[in-house]
Scaffold this motif. Structure first.
Motif, PDB file in Angstrom:
ATOM      1  N   UNK A   1       0.795  -1.225   0.000  1.00 10.11           N
ATOM      2  CA  UNK A   1       0.000   0.000   0.000  1.00 10.11           C
ATOM      3  C   UNK A   1       0.820   1.264   0.000  1.00 10.11           C
ATOM      4  N   UNK A   2       2.151   1.111  -0.047  1.00 12.16           N
ATOM      5  CA  UNK A   2       3.015   2.292  -0.092  1.00 12.16           C
ATOM      6  C   UNK A   2       3.339   2.874   1.257  1.00 12.16           C
ATOM      7  N   UNK A   3       3.135   2.088   2.325  1.00  8.28           N
ATOM      8  CA  UNK A   3       3.411   2.573   3.678  1.00  8.28           C
ATOM      9  C   UNK A   3       4.666   1.887   4.226  1.00  8.28           C
ATOM     10  N   UNK A   4       5.795   2.508   4.057  1.00 11.17           N
ATOM     11  CA  UNK A   4       7.007   1.954   4.641  1.00 11.17           C
ATOM     12  C   UNK A   4       7.687   0.927   3.779  1.00 11.17           C
ATOM     13  N   UNK A   5       7.998   1.283   2.532  1.00 11.52           N
ATOM     14  CA  UNK A   5       8.649   0.334   1.635  1.00 11.52           C
ATOM     15  C   UNK A   5      10.139   0.211   1.895  1.00 11.52           C
ATOM     16  N   UNK A   6      10.709   1.136   2.655  1.00  8.42           N
ATOM     17  CA  UNK A   6      12.127   1.066   2.983  1.00  8.42           C
ATOM     18  C   UNK A   6      12.990   1.077   1.744  1.00  8.42           C
ATOM     19  N   UNK A   7      13.996   0.245   1.751  1.00 15.05           N
ATOM     20  CA  UNK A   7      14.916   0.167   0.615  1.00 15.05           C
ATOM     21  C   UNK A   7      14.558  -0.966  -0.343  1.00 15.05           C
ATOM     22  N   UNK A   8      13.420  -1.587  -0.151  1.00 11.45           N
ATOM     23  CA  UNK A   8      13.076  -2.749  -0.969  1.00 11.45           C
ATOM     24  C   UNK A   8      12.689  -2.341  -2.384  1.00 11.45           C
ATOM     25  N   UNK A   9      11.819  -1.344  -2.513  1.00 15.24           N
ATOM     26  CA  UNK A   9      11.322  -0.919  -3.810  1.00 15.24           C
ATOM     27  C   UNK A   9      10.838   0.518  -3.703  1.00 15.24           C
TER      28      UNK A   9
ATOM     29  N   UNK B   1      -4.708   4.890   2.799  1.00 16.61           N
ATOM     30  CA  UNK B   1      -3.659   4.307   3.617  1.00 16.61           C
ATOM     31  C   UNK B   1      -4.132   3.165   4.488  1.00 16.61           C
ATOM     32  N   UNK B   2      -5.383   2.719   4.297  1.00 18.31           N
ATOM     33  CA  UNK B   2      -5.933   1.629   5.092  1.00 18.31           C
ATOM     34  C   UNK B   2      -5.851   0.320   4.318  1.00 18.31           C
ATOM     35  N   UNK B   3      -5.397  -0.728   4.975  1.00 13.12           N
ATOM     36  CA  UNK B   3      -5.341  -2.051   4.381  1.00 13.12           C
ATOM     37  C   UNK B   3      -5.888  -3.076   5.346  1.00 13.12           C
ATOM     38  N   UNK B   4      -6.090  -4.289   4.847  1.00 10.53           N
ATOM     39  CA  UNK B   4      -6.571  -5.375   5.707  1.00 10.53           C
ATOM     40  C   UNK B   4      -6.085  -6.697   5.146  1.00 10.53           C
ATOM     41  N   UNK B   5      -6.136  -7.718   5.989  1.00 10.93           N
ATOM     42  CA  UNK B   5      -5.731  -9.061   5.587  1.00 10.93           C
ATOM     43  C   UNK B   5      -6.607 -10.078   6.299  1.00 10.93           C
ATOM     44  N   UNK B   6      -6.765 -11.226   5.653  1.00 14.97           N
ATOM     45  CA  UNK B   6      -7.542 -12.324   6.228  1.00 14.97           C
ATOM     46  C   UNK B   6      -6.816 -13.627   5.907  1.00 14.97           C
ATOM     47  N   UNK B   7      -6.729 -14.521   6.895  1.00 21.55           N
ATOM     48  CA  UNK B   7      -6.136 -15.841   6.724  1.00 21.55           C
ATOM     49  C   UNK B   7      -7.064 -16.870   7.359  1.00 21.55           C
ATOM     50  N   UNK B   8      -7.292 -17.984   6.661  1.00 18.71           N
ATOM     51  CA  UNK B   8      -8.112 -19.041   7.229  1.00 18.71           C
ATOM     52  C   UNK B   8      -7.611 -20.393   6.745  1.00 18.71           C
ATOM     53  N   UNK B   9      -7.833 -21.437   7.552  1.00 12.76           N
ATOM     54  CA  UNK B   9      -7.383 -22.784   7.188  1.00 12.76           C
ATOM     55  C   UNK B   9      -8.552 -23.635   6.725  1.00 12.76           C
TER      56      UNK B   9
END
Length: 449
Positions: free
Chosen positions: A237-245, A304-312
């Motif tokens: 999302x462009x929040x804190x990419x550091x030196x990666x990209x 600047x808002x993101x979300x994630x979901x993980x399920x098994x």
């Protein structure tokens, strides 16, 4: 977040886990580069999962592989328009470009030949490329969107050839390590969820296999946690990419290349990233699916808002809609404050270029931005608008919209005063059709009348 917001988010997660019968489900909201809320329902073993419990990411792995490819491009090791044959010779599909592989427009078959690769142990590169010797290209490269897991197995080998190391080591060294994603691994380590299929007509579980995918692993091998995937969500999302990209390269990856549904598109792909359109938002990220697991990460760069979901669970859980609902709820109940305006440090010599310009009779404004770029836009807000980055003192490169990639050149009179802008042959002048400027076709000698 506020207690009322957290309750609403947890209620939504609890509803999804209960109604869709997910063995366990974890989710999080990301803002300002960090997880600001997380929640979990269900059980992993005899306990509730937490932010350090690993789940399989599936195709979210592809976004990390794509990032490694874009790093190679930024270093000049390859060009996105290069045919694969130039860097990975000897395949039957070497005419496809790297950009086409990234965006699923290469025409390559969706799955590797033989047994279903997600449920059987994978072979090495030589076996994979051998199985693709004939019939691997199903569509003309560039013709249309056709999702290809095989394409990312190919990109993993490309990375290995260019770096002289396997794709996973490259990801650990160049991406996962710098972002602090120490719990993102090719196989489960420590606390992790077991993958299950849920019986469609009874509340019963069937364990799913999770073998190593071999040469197909870049398409969906990795496991991760809420904490690590939260960092990745912030990065995309462009929040804190550091030196990666760089942010410019991330924006390029997010830009739509192709759509995969109807004319009134809601979902498409950029370079390794999905693009979604939802209730006026433009979101980016990726979904993931492997036997026993579903995953999704999405971000709205505008808020600047993101979300994630993980399920098994192998299927039946609406993780994408859940993820969208978490983002929407967060922004509705706790809208992010705009950044405070502060004066910027810019070159005062550039001020002479700002202000009112005319393309023919149409007025435009040229504004100097805090990052040293220019923004050119119609005075009434309707029409072509683009940002421009400096190349040298009087040359600027278009960054987006209609003029992306085009050159803007400042023209000056004998005294060095700017009197016109040449933008891809379009001439902008301080007054409409200024006769002192090189107006294509000339200006009627009798002037305005």
């Amino acid at each position: 977040m506020l207690a009322s917001t957290e309750l609403a988010l947890l209620r939504r997660v609890a509803h999804e886990q209960a109604v869709c019968r997910a063995p366990s489900l974890v989710a999080a909201v990301v803002r300002d580069g960090q997880v600001v809320w997380s929640g979990a329902r269900g059980q992993v073993g005899d306990a509730r999962p937490d932010d350090d419990t690993q789940y399989r990411l599936g195709s979210i792995t592809k976004t990390m592989v794509a990032t490694a490819v874009m790093r190679l491009r930024d270093e000049g090791a390859l060009d996105l328009n290069d045919p694969l044959e130039q860097h990975l010779p000897g395949t039957a599909f070497g005419g496809a470009t790297i950009a086409q592989l990234l965006s699923h427009t290469s025409g390559l078959t969706s799955e590797s030949p033989g047994l279903w690769w997600e449920r059987t142990p994978g072979a090495d590169w030589e076996a994979l490329v051998g199985s693709l010797a004939t019939g691997a290209t199903k569509l003309r490269p560039g013709a249309k969107f056709h999702y290809s897991n095989v394409g990312y197995g190919v990109l993993g080998e490309l990375i290995a050839r260019k770096r002289g190391s396997d794709w996973l080591t490259v990801l650990r060294t160049e991406i996962l390590g710098p972002l602090g994603m120490s719990r993102t691994t090719p196989h489960p380590e420590g606390a992790h969820a077991e993958g299950f299929a849920v019986h469609p007509f009874a509340d019963l579980l069937l364990p799913e296999p999770s073998p190593d995918a071999g040469a197909m692993a870049p398409a969906g091998q990795l496991w991760s946690t809420v904490t690590d995937l939260g960092r990745w969500t912030a990065f995309l999302g462009g929040q804190g990419s550091g030196d990666v990209l760089s942010e410019d390269t991330l924006a390029e990856m997010r830009t739509m290349v192709t759509v995969d549904d109807a004319d009134n598109w809601t979902t498409g792909f950029g370079l390794g990233l999905m693009a979604l359109r939802y209730q006026g938002r433009r979101l980016t990220g990726h979904t993931g699916s492997m036997p026993g697991f579903l995953a999704v990460t999405l971000s709205d760069p505008a808020t600047g808002t993101g979300a994630l979901v993980l399920t098994n669970s192998t299927g039946g859980v609406g993780i994408t809609q859940l993820c969208l609902d978490l983002i929407t709820t967060s922004d509705e109940l706790e809208p992010a404050f705009p950044a405070e305006w502060l004066p910027s440090t810019v070159d005062p010599k550039l001020l002479e270029l700002t202000g009112l310009w005319h393309w023919g009779p149409t007025p435009y404004h040229l504004r100097l931005l805090p990052d040293g770029c220019f923004s050119l836009y119609p005075a009434d807000g309707v029409g072509r608008a683009s940002r421009f980055r400096p190349v040298d003192s009087d040359t600027w490169l278009g960054l987006d919209a209609y003029y992306a990639g085009e050159t803007l050149t400042v023209g000056r009179d004998a005294d060095g005063v700017p009197n016109h802008l040449d933008l891809a042959t379009f001439i902008f002048t301080r007054t409409p059709y200024d006769p002192a400027a090189p107006i294509p076709g000339g200006v009627d000698p009798e002037g305005w009348r």
